[in-house]
Write a protein that holds these residues in place. Sequence first.
Motif, short mmCIF file in Angstrom:
data_model
loop_
_atom_site.label_atom_id
_atom_site.label_comp_id
_atom_site.label_asym_id
_atom_site.label_seq_id
_atom_site.Cartn_x
_atom_site.Cartn_y
_atom_site.Cartn_z
N PHE A 1 -94.03 42.07 10.32
CA PHE A 1 -94.59 41.99 8.98
C PHE A 1 -94.54 43.34 8.27
O PHE A 1 -94.21 43.43 7.09
CB PHE A 1 -96.04 41.49 9.07
N LEU A 2 -94.83 44.41 9.02
CA LEU A 2 -94.86 45.74 8.42
C LEU A 2 -93.47 46.29 8.13
O LEU A 2 -93.28 47.05 7.18
CB LEU A 2 -95.60 46.70 9.35
N TYR A 3 -92.48 45.91 8.94
CA TYR A 3 -91.14 46.46 8.78
C TYR A 3 -90.24 45.61 7.89
O TYR A 3 -89.19 46.09 7.45
CB TYR A 3 -90.47 46.64 10.15
N THR A 4 -90.63 44.38 7.61
CA THR A 4 -89.81 43.52 6.75
C THR A 4 -89.54 44.13 5.37
O THR A 4 -88.40 44.05 4.88
CB THR A 4 -90.46 42.13 6.61
N PRO A 5 -90.53 44.74 4.69
CA PRO A 5 -90.24 45.32 3.37
C PRO A 5 -89.13 46.37 3.38
O PRO A 5 -88.42 46.53 2.37
CB PRO A 5 -91.58 45.96 2.97
N ILE A 6 -88.95 47.07 4.49
CA ILE A 6 -87.88 48.06 4.57
C ILE A 6 -86.52 47.38 4.43
O ILE A 6 -85.65 47.82 3.66
CB ILE A 6 -87.96 48.83 5.91
N PHE A 7 -86.34 46.29 5.16
CA PHE A 7 -85.07 45.57 5.11
C PHE A 7 -84.89 44.84 3.78
O PHE A 7 -83.77 44.68 3.31
CB PHE A 7 -84.98 44.59 6.28
N VAL A 8 -86.00 44.41 3.19
CA VAL A 8 -85.92 43.78 1.87
C VAL A 8 -85.35 44.77 0.86
O VAL A 8 -84.42 44.44 0.09
CB VAL A 8 -87.31 43.29 1.40
N ARG A 9 -85.87 45.97 0.84
CA ARG A 9 -85.42 46.99 -0.11
C ARG A 9 -83.96 47.38 0.13
O ARG A 9 -83.17 47.50 -0.81
CB ARG A 9 -86.31 48.22 -0.03
N LEU A 10 -83.61 47.60 1.39
CA LEU A 10 -82.24 48.01 1.71
C LEU A 10 -81.24 46.94 1.30
O LEU A 10 -80.21 47.23 0.67
CB LEU A 10 -82.12 48.29 3.21
N THR A 11 -81.53 45.69 1.65
CA THR A 11 -80.61 44.60 1.34
C THR A 11 -80.53 44.35 -0.16
O THR A 11 -79.44 44.18 -0.72
CB THR A 11 -81.04 43.31 2.07
N ARG A 12 -81.66 44.32 -0.83
CA ARG A 12 -81.67 44.07 -2.27
C ARG A 12 -80.88 45.13 -3.02
O ARG A 12 -80.11 44.82 -3.93
CB ARG A 12 -83.11 44.03 -2.79
N SER A 13 -81.08 46.38 -2.63
CA SER A 13 -80.36 47.47 -3.28
C SER A 13 -78.85 47.32 -3.12
O SER A 13 -78.08 47.51 -4.06
CB SER A 13 -80.82 48.81 -2.71
N GLU A 14 -78.41 46.96 -1.90
CA GLU A 14 -76.99 46.80 -1.65
C GLU A 14 -76.44 45.56 -2.38
O GLU A 14 -75.32 45.59 -2.91
CB GLU A 14 -76.74 46.67 -0.14
N VAL A 15 -77.22 44.48 -2.41
CA VAL A 15 -76.78 43.25 -3.07
C VAL A 15 -76.61 43.48 -4.58
O VAL A 15 -75.67 42.97 -5.19
CB VAL A 15 -77.78 42.10 -2.81
N LEU A 16 -77.52 44.26 -5.17
CA LEU A 16 -77.40 44.55 -6.60
C LEU A 16 -76.09 45.24 -6.92
O LEU A 16 -75.52 45.06 -8.00
CB LEU A 16 -78.58 45.42 -7.05
N THR A 17 -75.60 46.04 -5.97
CA THR A 17 -74.30 46.71 -6.15
C THR A 17 -73.15 45.75 -5.92
O THR A 17 -72.19 45.71 -6.70
CB THR A 17 -74.18 47.90 -5.18
N GLN A 18 -73.27 44.94 -4.86
CA GLN A 18 -72.17 44.05 -4.48
C GLN A 18 -71.96 42.92 -5.48
O GLN A 18 -70.82 42.48 -5.69
CB GLN A 18 -72.45 43.45 -3.09
N ARG A 19 -73.02 42.45 -6.11
CA ARG A 19 -72.90 41.28 -7.00
C ARG A 19 -72.07 41.57 -8.25
O ARG A 19 -71.69 40.63 -8.96
CB ARG A 19 -74.28 40.75 -7.39
N THR A 20 -71.79 42.83 -8.52
CA THR A 20 -70.96 43.17 -9.68
C THR A 20 -69.50 43.43 -9.31
O THR A 20 -68.70 43.76 -10.19
CB THR A 20 -71.52 44.44 -10.38
#
Length: 269
Positions: free
Chosen positions: A142-161
Motif C-alpha cells: 500500500f505504501l509503495y504503490t504510489p511510487i509506481f503510479v507516479r513513475l508509470t503515469r509520467s512515462e505514459v504521458l510521454t508515450q501516448r504522444t
Amino acid sequence: MMQKRKIDPLLLIGLIIIAGSLFLAVFGNSLAPYDPQEPVGDFSMPPSADHWFGTDGSGLDVFSRVLAAPRVDVAIAVTAAIVSAVLGTGIGLYAGYFTGRFSEIVMRISDILQSFPVFILAMVLVTLTGRNVVNLIFVLAFLYTPIFVRLTRSEVLTQRTRTYVEAARATGNSEFQIATRHVLRNSLAPSLVQLSVTVGFGILLTAGLSFVGAGVRPPTPEWGIMIASGAPNIILNEWWTSVFPGIAISITVFGYAAAGNAIERWARK
C-alpha cells in the motif's frame, strides 16, 4: 569489428547478492545447522567452532537465525514490491492514458500518502491491522504503490504522444487496446528499475518495524528482531548478536540497490 559490451561489475555484484538472498529465502531454513527457534546451548556464547556467530541471550544459534531470516525479510519485501508494482503500474497506466477526473483523484491520493513519513505511517497501519506477515505485505504494498503510479503515469504521458500510438489508432485499435498492448510495454522500464530498489527499502522497513516491536513477532528468525534483542547487550561486549544480522541486512540491501542503479544507468544509454 564489433566491440564486446562490458559487464557492469556493480550489476554483477548486485545480481549475485540478489540470487543469494532469494536462495536463502527458499532454502535458508533447511541449511541452518540448528533449529533457529530452539535453544541449542548456553546463553550469550561468543562465536566458536560449534556456533560460528555465537548464541543470543535465549540460547538460540545466531548463524542459523541469520540464514533463516530471509524467509521472512526477503519474502515480505519481494512480495510487497511485486504487488505494489502490479497495482501501481495498472493504476498509473490508466491515470496517464485516460487523463481526467480519475487521474487527478489518483494523483492527489498519491500526494497525500507520500506526504507522511513512511516508517511512521507503516507503524500506524501495522498496529491497526495486526502484527503478522500477511498484514506487513499489504501495508508495504500500500505504501509503495504510489511510487509506481507516479513513475508509470509520467512515462505514459510521454508515450501516448508518440507516432506509434497514432498508427495503432489508425489501424482500428480501441483506446483500451492501445493502452494495454502498445503503451504499457513501452512504459515499463522505470517501474522495472524501481522494483529492485523497492525490495531493498522493503527489507529495511520490515526490519525497522520489527526492531521497534511493530513487525514480526519473536521468536521468528528475523533480522530486525535479532538486532533489537542484541542491541542492549553491546555495552556488555556481546556484539555478535546484533552485528551479524546487521551485516546481513546491509549486504542484502546493497545488492538490490546496486542492481537497481546499474539497470537504471544501462536503461539511460
